[in-house]
Write an enzyme that holds these catalytic residues in place. Structure first.
Site, short mmCIF file in Angstrom:
data_model
loop_
_atom_site.label_atom_id
_atom_site.label_comp_id
_atom_site.label_asym_id
_atom_site.label_seq_id
_atom_site.Cartn_x
_atom_site.Cartn_y
_atom_site.Cartn_z
N CYS A 86 0.84 -1.20 0.00
CA CYS A 86 0.00 0.00 0.00
C CYS A 86 0.88 1.26 0.00
CB CYS A 86 -0.92 0.01 1.22
SG CYS A 86 -1.95 1.48 1.35
N CYS A 92 -0.63 6.05 7.26
CA CYS A 92 -1.95 5.58 7.69
C CYS A 92 -1.79 4.76 8.97
CB CYS A 92 -2.56 4.73 6.58
SG CYS A 92 -4.07 3.89 7.04
N CYS A 95 -2.95 -1.44 9.11
CA CYS A 95 -2.13 -2.40 8.34
C CYS A 95 -0.64 -2.23 8.59
CB CYS A 95 -2.42 -2.27 6.86
SG CYS A 95 -4.15 -2.51 6.41
N CYS A 188 -7.35 1.92 -0.89
CA CYS A 188 -7.28 1.13 0.34
C CYS A 188 -7.52 -0.33 -0.01
CB CYS A 188 -8.33 1.62 1.35
SG CYS A 188 -8.35 0.66 2.87
N GLN A 311 -19.41 -8.80 12.74
CA GLN A 311 -17.97 -9.01 12.63
C GLN A 311 -17.48 -8.51 11.28
OE1 GLN A 311 -15.71 -9.98 14.73
NE2 GLN A 311 -16.81 -10.98 16.39
N TYR A 340 -23.98 -10.05 25.08
CA TYR A 340 -23.41 -9.14 24.08
C TYR A 340 -23.69 -9.72 22.67
CZ TYR A 340 -20.85 -8.12 28.39
OH TYR A 340 -20.52 -7.87 29.69
N GLU A 361 -28.22 -7.51 24.64
CA GLU A 361 -27.35 -6.55 23.96
C GLU A 361 -27.72 -5.15 24.39
OE1 GLU A 361 -24.93 -4.31 21.83
OE2 GLU A 361 -24.71 -6.50 21.83
N ASP A 410 -19.34 -12.54 24.26
CA ASP A 410 -18.59 -11.87 23.18
C ASP A 410 -18.60 -10.37 23.45
OD1 ASP A 410 -17.25 -11.22 20.91
OD2 ASP A 410 -18.82 -11.81 19.50
N CYS A 437 -11.93 -10.11 21.63
CA CYS A 437 -11.04 -9.42 20.68
C CYS A 437 -9.86 -8.80 21.41
CB CYS A 437 -11.81 -8.35 19.92
SG CYS A 437 -12.55 -7.08 20.97
#
Length: 480
Positions: A86, A92, A95, A188, A311, A340, A361, A410, A437
């Site tokens: 990229c 940026c 990534c 991108c 997701q 969640y 939720e 989650d 996560c």
């Protein structure tokens, strides 16, 4: 270590406050995606370096047992170092691991899970299963948000005095560490077309028609940000956020976009005059098309609205949900609590093997989507409830809706609230599946849950190639 000590070691100090280290060999990848080296017994953390690189470093922070620095010169590149694909790499904020081979990215993420759960968290766990790699390492995201800026980031080689006013505007991503700096993005590699084409067209149109871009410091300008959502089936949702309403300008822009891109099946706009860019508390107004786009998984269809959580790596979400379902070890009669739940994707994904599923939720709109999804999918054994988890989930709620045999978690990156952990421990479900996560907050929560539970399986899943982020699924069973 003092400046004189560095000089004895063959390093040099250009200023009293500035320490330059020469010919440092990068050894490994550490936490938060930084590279790691050692200097006279002290650990040195570096961004944007690859194991095997030999580099010169400017020290930016020095503590008793560690230092942080930035690479000012690559003396000898590592044999593993790749050329970034990229053109925006290095400026940026995303990534950051493009120069790191994907196999090494996976090794680092696997190690990150081990470090957080075992080395730092001191948890007793079985062997961690090999991380599930992403089938795509480019164009894997189904959602991106871009920010308009009246004064874009000026890149190296540009003379600010020679930039025309119309070329000062930018539409893209925030530059790392600078909340008010936006890098104008040309291409991108995170989201498939027509994402890039839509963004470039909107910027060109806005400049040509003298629509003002947002100034984040002074809070002025019409165009604030835009969100593109896509599905595997080719559905496209566009949400354009304005700081104030100028009906003529707004309708002209939206009409032009709709005409140029007929594949946009859902076109929304938002008038957001508050301090931050979040639209969770704003009204999303449907301008043209359908009120949602639809994703499909194992024959189940899921509505995705402008505020829905889904997701962001669709194909890997399927792998993640299969792991969660396997870890739940359902036999057809269990009551499952999906905490969640978002738009109820995991809840409905496991519903075929459960007796009843209860989803909770925080976002009311997500729960409405979950209910509509269940109805459209012909699922009758799922119930969904909206509210703050620590307030909704209590002994009265469990008494009313049934004791959970299995709890699936989650949560957001911050993990679960202590009150939620307390209620789960009191409810004593036979099994818990914790999808996270953030292995650091997951490890903290597991330490609490392991008062009554033991970890039986750990499965990392790579959802975000070229970043240090990793998803991790843990199975727990109540101690006998």
């Amino acid at each position: 270590m003092f400046a004189a000590d560095f000089e004895k070691l063959g390093y040099m100090s250009r200023k009293r406050q500035e320490i330059i280290l020469e010919n440092i060999t990068v050894e490994n990848i550490a936490a938060e995606g930084k590279a790691l080296a050692h200097v006279d017994g002290a650990v040195l953390f570096l961004p944007s370096a690859v194991p095997g690189d030999v580099v010169d470093v400017r020290v930016t922070r020095k503590r008793k047992n560690y230092m942080e620095g930035t690479v000012i010169r690559i003396v000898k590149p590592s044999e593993h170092r790749l050329s970034p694909f990229c053109s925006h790499f290095g400026i940026c904020g995303g990534c950051k691991w493009q120069t790191l081979p994907y196999s090494m990215q996976l090794e680092a993420k696997q190690q990150q899970v081990y470090d957080q759960l075992v080395r730092i968290g001191h948890l007793e766990i079985p062997a961690i299963s090999p991380i599930i790699a992403s089938s795509r390492t480019e164009y894997y995201r189904n959602k991106l948000e871009f920010t308009f800026s009246e004064r874009r980031w000026i890149e190296v080689g540009e003379n600010p005095d020679e930039i025309a006013p119309e070329d000062r505007c930018g539409l893209g991503f925030h530059v790392g560490r600078f909340f008010d700096k936006v890098l104008d993005i040309h291409t991108c590699y995170l989201q498939k077309e027509p994402s890039n084409s839509i963004r470039l067209f909107i910027k060109e149109y806005a400049v040509k028609h003298h629509l003002t871009f947002f100034n984040i410091r002074e809070h002025r300008g019409l165009l604030r940000n835009m969100i593109v959502r896509t599905t595997e089936a080719g559905n496209v949702m566009l949400i354009v956020c304005f700081y104030y309403d100028d009906r003529q300008a707004r309708e002209s822009l939206l009409d032009a976009v709709a005409e140029k891109f007929p594949e946009i099946s859902s076109l929304y706009y938002v008038i957001n005059s508050k301090a931050n860019d979040s639209i969770s508390d704003q009204e999303c107004i449907l301008y043209k098309g359908d009120d949602c786009i639809t994703e499909e998984m194992e024959g189940l269809k899921f509505r995705i609205g402008p505020k829905s959580f889904y997701q962001t790596n669709t194909l890997q979400a399927y792998e993640l949900y299969k792991v969660a379902r396997d870890f739940a070890d359902l036999h057809g009669s269990e009551t499952v609590y999906d905490l969640y739940t978002g738009t109820g994707t995991i809840a409905q994904f496991v519903s075929g093997k459960a007796g009843k599923v209860i989803g909770i939720e925080y976002v009311p709109e997500a729960i409405e989507d979950a209910k509509l999804n269940a109805e459209a999918n012909g699922i009758s054994n799922c119930e969904f409830f909206a509210g703050d988890m620590k307030d909704v989930l209590n002994s009265d709620f469990i008494g009313q809706h049934g004791h959970p045999d299995v709890v699936i978690l989650d949560p957001p990156r911050a993990g679960i609230h202590p009150d939620v952990a307390k209620v789960i421990l009191e409810a004593r479900p036979d099994r818990i599946v914790y999808v996270s996560c953030n292995p650091a907050s997951q490890a903290r929560d597991l330490a609490v849950l392991c008062e009554n539970y033991e970890v039986t399986a750990v499965q990392p899943v790579d959802m975000f190639p070229h970043t240090h982020h990793v998803e991790n699924v843990v199975a727990l069973r109540i101690r006998q």
